[in-house]
Design an enzyme around this catalytic site. Structure first.
Site: not given
Ligand SMILES: Cc1cc2nc3c(=O)[nH]c(=O)nc-3n(C[C@H](O)[C@H](O)[C@H](O)COP(=O)(O)OP(=O)(O)OC[C@H]3O[C@@H](n4cnc5c(N)ncnc54)[C@H](O)[C@@H]3O)c2cc1C
Length: 572
Positions: A526-527
């Site tokens: 994810c980020r």
């Protein structure tokens, strides 16, 4: 008892004042080659930048204070030129008169520091090239900068010709903390600044990916970086300005050059006295700060210290260790059993509103030592509760022992409260804490100061999850061939993505488990690593083999070699 202390700044002055507090009757003589004692060399770059406008503010305690408050015989402009350890005498030269006198001692303390490295390069003595070590050094730099800036200055009388222009281009050589502090202060003074650094990164103690963040920050503030290029020499141009030649053949024009090539322990007196010098070139001392001669002590930048984490001898020039060592030497001279624990290199540098800080061992040092019993995590927590205005992300890397969870090192960069996180982790390292202790650490919290789970707790929880097997992790350099699962929202894919990654937003994961392989390891992205953690937990509990890609896309950005000038990481 008569004690002579050579060097009157950090280590020497701290030793002298402590000794007086412990022994009212000791005769203490402190000799200093320069004109000032106990001045704030850490403040020197900020005096150049005008942040500390008055030179007098740099003089923390003057000769009169040492004489009147501590009854210490302070002699400035006085150089110790020779030691006779068998006779227990020191020859002292009065630099004003040239007179040399011989003074006896019962105990001698050396705190001569570490002068700036000044290689014999062509043109190094040209006007306009300066080092930053003493108050007179920065006085000269300020005078040079101010030359030509006063109204009408440089105007040849009656002719009206402009014969002088104020300096506007600076080249700083050396990307250590003194060099970078000078870069920042010269930018503040309106200079166009180029930083020339021989290594392929600034701030050598940092791991490369964190140094890349610092470099991007410098570029955003207009600093020209010339990395992987050493200085070859200096020339004076026809108009009187300077040209810095580098080994790669480049030339950098300059009106002002700052040499910040590092420091080297001053061992002149120690060698002359026959004291043992260590393998790294510093004065060898024991944990009582005693040299190879029982009545001679040495402290500060001139000595080799044991690295607190690796146990290796090293040279670490920092004010805190110098002050503590001075105090320990005084304790021992006064009959106490104080011992120096070693240096872990805890440091911080402020740069254009941000700070980079580190403590303990770096990953590259562990690799150099062939130590593979470690794991690392990347995290990007908010500096305080995200809902309270002003929270800023902190990019953190925490390194710990795989075998027992002991904390080994940490690096952080951010715009808010980086110092308190690294200070907390530094103390934890010194106390031998594990990442499980970080999970339990009870730290200050109100929304404007931190989070109920402070970044320090957060680091402990992530690392604890890793070691307990609750969250297996992997890193970007080992993703080849793995099944990549991206759990971000569709809108984020447009900004950045990894070729070949399967995209299932975290909210749809439970419903789409059938799309995932059970025979392959799944690396979840994810980020920042947070949503990937939730997803990894879902997958593990459904019998998949899954790992969280530590730090997510933010780590990918800083780990990728071509990262340059990207925007600061934002936490999620
Ligand atoms: C520009 C700058 C910024 C810095 N910023 C930081 C910072 O932000 N944080 C940090 O932790 N550290 C910082 N440091 C490093 C820190 O200042 C040093 O680690 C610390 O001062 C070392 O103390 P010391 O007593 O060993 O040496 P010094 O403080 O350098 O003192 C040594 C003194 O001994 C004198 N001397 C040497 N030989 C003789 C002799 N034979 N006779 C008489 N006198 C002698 C020298 O003139 C000198 O004044 C900075 C240093 C500089 C130069």
């Amino acid at each position: 008892m008569k004690v002579i202390i050579v060097g009157g700044v950090a280590g020497g002055a701290s030793c002298a004042a402590r000794l007086r507090r412990l022994d009212e009757r000791a005769k203490i003589i402190m000799v200093e080659r320069g004109p000032y004692v106990s001045y704030a060399n850490c403040g020197l770059p900020y005096h150049v930048g005008g942040v500390i406008p008055q030179e007098a503010s740099l003089l923390v305690a003057d000769e009169a204070t040492f004489r009147n408050q501590f009854a210490i015989d302070v002699r400035t402009r006085c150089e110790a030129v020779a030691i006779a350890p068998d006779k227990k005498t020191v020859d002292l030269k009065n630099l004003a008169t040239g007179e040399v006198t011989t003074e006896s001692y019962d105990k001698l303390v050396l705190s001569p520091g570490a002068p700036s490295v000044r290689p014999p390069l062509p043109g190094i003595d040209l006007p306009g090239i300066f080092q930053v070590r003493t108050v007179p050094d920065v006085r000269q730099i300020r005078e040079w900068i101010e030359k030509g800036t006063a109204f009408l200055s440089g105007m040849h009388k009656y002719s009206g010709y402009q014969t002088q222009r104020p300096p506007t281009r600076a080249v700083v050589i050396g990307g250590g903390f003194i060099g970078l502090e000078m870069v920042e202060n010269l930018v503040h003074r309106g200079f166009e600044v180029t930083l020339v650094e021989m290594l392929d990164q600034v701030l050598a103690p940092l791991d490369r990916e964190h140094a890349r963040l610092v470099e991007a920050h410098l570029k955003r503030h207009g600093v020209n970086l010339a990395l992987s290029d050493g200085v070859a020499g200096f020339k004076q141009a026809a108009n009187g300005s300077l040209v810095v030649d580098t080994k790669s053949g480049k030339t950098h024009p300059a009106d002002l050059v700052i040499l910040a090539l590092g420091v080297r322990p001053d061992t002149t007196l120690a060698k002359q006295a026959g004291l043992a010098i260590g393998e790294r070139g510093g004065i060898r001392v024991d944990e009582h700060m005693r040299t190879s001669h029982p009545d001679i002590f040495a402290v500060g930048d001139a000595v080799e210290v044991k690295d607190f984490v690796t146990g290796q001898w090293s040279l670490i020039a920092l004010a805190g260790p110098a002050n503590r060592q001075g105090r320990i030497a005084a304790d021992v001279i006064a009959g106490r059993d104080s011992r120096y624990r070693g240096t872990q290199g805890t440091s911080i540098i402020g740069l254009f509103g941000a700070a980079a800080a580190w403590t303990g061992v770096s990953e590259k040092t562990l690799n150099r030592l062939g130590d593979t019993d470690y794991e690392k995590i990347y995290l990007y927590p908010n500096s305080h509760a995200g809902y309270y205005p002003g929270a800023k992300p902190i990019a953190m890397k925490v390194i710990f022992r795989k075998s027992d969870g002991r904390l080994l090192g940490a690096q952080a960069l951010g715009e808010d409260n980086v110092d308190k996180r690294i200070s907390a982790l530094a103390l934890a390292i010194q106390m031998g804490a594990t990442i499980y202790d970080l999970e339990e650490a009870e730290l200050c919290y109100a929304p404007q100061f931190g989070s109920a789970k402070d970044p320090v707790n957060f680091a402990g929880m992530i690392a604890g999850d890793v070691l307990r097997g609750d969250m297996p992790i992997c890193h970007w350099d080992a993703v080849n061939g793995a099944f990549l699962l991206d759990v971000r929202e569709p809108a984020e894919l447009a900004l950045e993505s990894v070729p070949g990654a399967v995209h299932i937003p975290i909210g749809e994961l439970r419903a789409r488990l059938g799309e995932l392989p059970r025979d392959r390891e799944i690396h979840v992205i994810c980020r920042s690593g947070q949503r990937a953690y939730y997803a990894t937990r879902v997958l593990l509990q459904h019998g998949f083999k899954a790992r969280n890609l530590s730090g997510g896309f933010l780590s990918r950005a800083i780990l990728s070699a071509d990262f340059a000038g990207a925007s600061a990481p934002a936490a999620r």
